[in-house]
Every structure is written in structure tokens, then in C-alpha cells.
Design an enzyme around this catalytic site. Structure first.
Site, PDB file in Angstrom:
ATOM      1  N   ASP A 149       0.807  -1.209   0.000  1.00 29.74           N
ATOM      2  CA  ASP A 149       0.000   0.000   0.000  1.00 29.74           C
ATOM      3  C   ASP A 149       0.847   1.269   0.000  1.00 29.74           C
ATOM      4  O   ASP A 149       0.626   2.171  -0.801  1.00 29.74           O
ATOM      5  CB  ASP A 149      -0.929  -0.001   1.221  1.00 29.74           C
ATOM      6  CG  ASP A 149      -1.696   1.299   1.349  1.00 29.74           C
ATOM      7  OD1 ASP A 149      -2.761   1.405   0.727  1.00 29.74           O
ATOM      8  OD2 ASP A 149      -1.219   2.209   2.052  1.00 29.74           O
ATOM      9  N   CYS A 177      -4.788   2.849  -0.561  1.00 30.15           N
ATOM     10  CA  CYS A 177      -4.709   2.141  -1.846  1.00 30.15           C
ATOM     11  C   CYS A 177      -5.247   0.715  -1.707  1.00 30.15           C
ATOM     12  O   CYS A 177      -5.942   0.217  -2.608  1.00 30.15           O
ATOM     13  CB  CYS A 177      -3.272   2.127  -2.361  1.00 30.15           C
ATOM     14  SG  CYS A 177      -2.695   3.732  -2.946  1.00 30.15           S
ATOM     15  N   ASP A 178      -4.929   0.055  -0.624  1.00 24.59           N
ATOM     16  CA  ASP A 178      -5.448  -1.296  -0.403  1.00 24.59           C
ATOM     17  C   ASP A 178      -6.970  -1.297  -0.347  1.00 24.59           C
ATOM     18  O   ASP A 178      -7.635  -2.122  -0.987  1.00 24.59           O
ATOM     19  CB  ASP A 178      -4.892  -1.874   0.903  1.00 24.59           C
ATOM     20  CG  ASP A 178      -3.576  -2.608   0.700  1.00 24.59           C
ATOM     21  OD1 ASP A 178      -3.352  -3.131  -0.400  1.00 24.59           O
ATOM     22  OD2 ASP A 178      -2.779  -2.663   1.654  1.00 24.59           O
ATOM     23  N   PHE A 179      -7.529  -0.386   0.433  1.00 24.17           N
ATOM     24  CA  PHE A 179      -8.986  -0.356   0.559  1.00 24.17           C
ATOM     25  C   PHE A 179      -9.643   0.075  -0.744  1.00 24.17           C
ATOM     26  O   PHE A 179     -10.690  -0.450  -1.123  1.00 24.17           O
ATOM     27  CB  PHE A 179      -9.403   0.554   1.714  1.00 24.17           C
ATOM     28  CG  PHE A 179      -9.299  -0.108   3.068  1.00 24.17           C
ATOM     29  CD1 PHE A 179     -10.119  -1.179   3.382  1.00 24.17           C
ATOM     30  CD2 PHE A 179      -8.378   0.320   4.006  1.00 24.17           C
ATOM     31  CE1 PHE A 179     -10.039  -1.802   4.620  1.00 24.17           C
ATOM     32  CE2 PHE A 179      -8.279  -0.295   5.253  1.00 24.17           C
ATOM     33  CZ  PHE A 179      -9.117  -1.364   5.548  1.00 24.17           C
TER      34      PHE A 179
END
Length: 410
Positions: A149, A177-179
Site C-alpha cells: 500500500d 490504496c489497499d482499501f
């Protein structure tokens, strides 16, 4: 705070089966979103330890996995299966025969090395929607570069414009970014399924999403500035560079509030509220570009007014004037705010007979066929026996043999 509710009898994604082979955040979050709306998600985890997310963050007293896992693993069935082994891959193939979606977030080529190739997947399930999330995507010169991320935040341009101008660039405080990858992937999966249904197109779709790509649509006019003017957007801290007045301001009680003076009408209301009607009507501040050019004068007037008032009084007067203003809230402020309580944004979910665990409520809210939390994250391999024995028809002797080989865990 409200307690969890049972699933709607008309769950929007009821009948959709998802196989998740994911770790950490992006792919698991995509599957969680689908599960919230009724999709049947089977999460495959390695028998030795499972998803590392089980160990991230704080644990409940005496618990063997984190609070975060209880939220991220909700509504999924945990099957402990080593898909790297021939026996594990065979079981995966049997599960895929009745699956609609596979979501994974390994580095490109990882599944291929385990024999889980695109051709193998299509053989098992020709109409399968395959969602792949990776640091930099499935092709291009950076395909094989590892990325998490924070790397994606830095690569995307987000970190470059975050922070104060005279300080180092600042990453976001959360894995955005991950979410976002989970959100984009869930959107892509539902779009692919709907497209297949509407257009009756045989053959499954494949989604290829890079972590850094998830931020590119959020860069507002930065790409246009560079392409057409050669300008590289720089950090401006808590002060937006494209609008004035607005940003973070300190009150007389030492707390911080965020004020948005965007638009001519709101600007005039703001300046009247802070006792500067002369500025509201001045030709010097007529257009936004003029206000940006003279930001220090406007901020000085706002700061002078705020420092003479405590936070509650300042917010009350600004909101009475219909000016968008809000306290910059801690998690304590968020979770005790009347609006958040009224909206039921957090749930208390019974967790394996060990009390309740708090988690964010499913989003978005829908009047019909709403999402629901049916159960929290399972223990590692909690559903292995039920899925393999009852759904795949694996005999007891074979089940015991696979356990002895550590192909499965339960």
C-alpha cells in the site's frame, strides 16, 4: 452503536459464490464487500497460520486473532487448504466448478507457479470472473516489482502532494490504496457479472487492477495541469491550492476545525459570519482566483475571529450561517457523534461466544436487499470440514489423510 442484524431474505448477491485466495487487505476487502450483500465467500487460507491479517492490530482478551480480522473476515467461511500442493489444487478445482468469482492479490505469476494458470481456471469454470490485484498490474516493465500500500501511495502521486511544503512528503494515515483496490475490484466484479447476465456473453471476464491505479482517478486536475501546462502540483499542506478560503484553522480552545469557503455564495456567507462583510463584497476577492492570490489576508481575518472563540461557539455560528465547517475529529469524536450514532455506522457483533466485537457497518445502505453482518471472521479452518465433507463429498478417510499431509486444517 447498534447490534448486527440477520441477513435480508432478499440479499442482492445471494447465489453468487466467490473463492477468495487473498492475504492482507485488498482482495479480502473486495470479498468482504461482496459477502456483505449476500455472496457466499469461501476464503482459502494456508493451514499453517492462515491470512497474516489475523495477527494485525489489537487482540481481544484471550483471543487468538485480532479485532480487525473479525471485521475483515465477516460473512466468510474459512477453509484451511494448501493450494500449492497437487491435492490442494485438486480441491480448489472442485470448488471452482460451482464458483462464479475468484479474487486474488498475489504477485503476478505466483498462481501460475502453483499450476493455477488461466487455462486451468477456465477449464474448471469457463464463466469464472477472475479478479487480480497486484502492486503494478499483470503486465508492463514493473510487473514483477513487489509493492504494498505505501509503495502504491508513493508511486501514484498521492504522497508527493500530501504534507506541508517545507516538510517531507507524508503518506496517508490509513492504507487507502489497499482499501480502494477492494472497492474498485468489487465494483469490477459486480459489473462483470451484470454484463454477463445482461448480454448473455459466454466466457468469464478477467479484472487486472494495480494498487497504484486506484488513486489515479482521485488526482483531480493534476494530470491536466501537467499535460497541458507542464505544471507539477506541489504540496500545500492543509490549505487547498485551488480554492480559498478553506483549510484547517485553530480555535481559541486549541482544537482544530476544517472550513470550506468554496464558491462565491459560501465565501460571502463565511466572511459575514466572521465579521468581515467588507471582504465579502470587495472587488479584491470577487472570484476564486482572486481569493487564492490573496489567501493570507482572508486566513488572517478568519484566524483572528476563531482565536476569540472556543470550538463549540465557532462551529455553532458558522453552521448557523450555513458555512461548511466541522471539527477535525478523533476516533472518539467520530464514534460518539450523534450523526454517526443515528446512522448506525458501527455494529457490535457477537464473536464466538466471547462477547461482542465492534466493526463498521456495511456500506452502502440500500432500502431493498440491504447488506448485513451475519457472523464475524471465523477461526482458521472453521468451515473446512463442512465444505469438504458436506459439499464436495470428501470421505472421512480421505479427509483424515489430507489432514495428516497438512494439505487441509480444521
Amino acid at each position: 452503536m447498534r447490534t448486527s442484524t440477520s441477513a435480508s431474505p432478499l440479499a442482492a448477491l445471494d447465489g453468487i459464490r466467490v473463492i477468495e485466495i487473498g492475504t492482507f487487505i485488498s482482495a479480502p476487502f473486495a470479498a468482504t464487500l461482496l459477502a456483505d450483500f449476500g455472496a457466499e465467500v469461501i476464503k482459502l487460507e494456508l493451514p499453517d497460520g492462515g491470512d497474516p491479517m489475523r495477527t494485525l492490530g489489537e487482540y481481544p482478551p484471550g483471543g487468538d486473532s485480532s479485532y480487525w480480522w473479525s471485521a475483515m473476515g465477516r460473512n466468510k467461511r474459512s477453509v484451511a487448504l494448501d493450494v500449492r500442493t497437487p491435492q490442494g489444487r485438486d480441491i480448489l478445482g472442485r470448488l471452482l466448478e460451482k464458483a462464479d468469482v475468484l479474487v486474488e492479490n498475489f504477485r503476478p505469476g505466483t498462481l501460475d507457479r502453483w499450476g493455477i494458470t488461466r487455462e486451468w481456471l477456465r477449464e474448471k469454470s469457463p464463466d469464472l470472473v477472475i479478479a487480480r490485484i497486484s502492486g503494478y498490474g499483470q503486465d508492463g516493465p514493473w510487473r514483477d516489482v513487489p509493492g504494498f500500500d505505501r509503495n502504491a501511495q508513493a508511486f501514484s502521486g498521492l504522497v508527493y502532494v500530501t504534507g506541508e511544503p517545507d516538510m517531507p512528503p507524508q503518506q496517508a494515515g490509513l492504507p487507502v490504496c489497499d482499501f480502494n483496490a477492494g472497492l474498485w475490484s468489487a465494483f469490477g466484479i459486480v459489473t462483470a457479472l451484470l454484463g454477463q447476465l445482461r448480454h448473455r456473453q459466454p466466457g468469464g471476464n478477467e479484472i487486472d487492477l494495480a494498487l497504484y491505479e486506484t488513486m489515479l482517478p482521485f488526482l483531480k486536475d493534476m494530470p491536466q495541469r501537467f499535460r497541458h501546462q507542464g505544471r507539477v502540483t506541489q504540496r500545500t499542506g492543509n490549505t487547498p491550492d485551488y480554492v480559498s478560503p478553506g483549510g484547517s484553522y485553530r480555535t481559541g480552545s486549541g482544537e482544530w476545525i476544517f472550513i470550506s469557503g468554496t464558491g462565491d455564495t459560501v465565501f460571502r456567507r463565511l466572511m459575514h459570519a466572521v465579521g468581515r462583510p467588507d471582504m465579502a463584497e470587495s472587488e479584491q476577492f470577487r472570484q476564486n482566483k482572486d481569493r487564492v492570490a490573496h489567501r493570507p489576508l482572508l486566513d488572517g481575518a478568519i484566524n483572528q475571529w476563531l482565536l476569540a472563540r472556543n470550538t463549540d461557539d465557532a462551529l455553532a455560528q458558522l453552521q448557523a450561517a450555513d458555512v461548511p465547517a466541522v471539527k477535525i475529529q478523533s476516533i472518539e469524536d467520530v464514534m460518539t457523534h450523534p450523526q454517526v450514532l443515528a446512522r448506525g455506522n458501527f455494529l457490535d457483533v457477537p464473536d464466538h461466544g466471547e462477547g461482542d466485537v465492534c466493526m463498521p457497518a456495511p456500506l452502502p445502505r440500500m432500502a431493498g436487499m440491504p447488506a448485513a453482518v451475519r457472523w464475524p471472521g471465523e477461526h482458521l479452518g472453521e468451515s473446512t470440514r463442512r465444505v469438504l465433507r458436506e459439499e464436495l463429498g470428501v470421505g472421512e478417510e480421505e479427509f483424515a489423510r489430507l489432514q495428516a499431509l497438512k494439505v487441509i486444517g480444521s
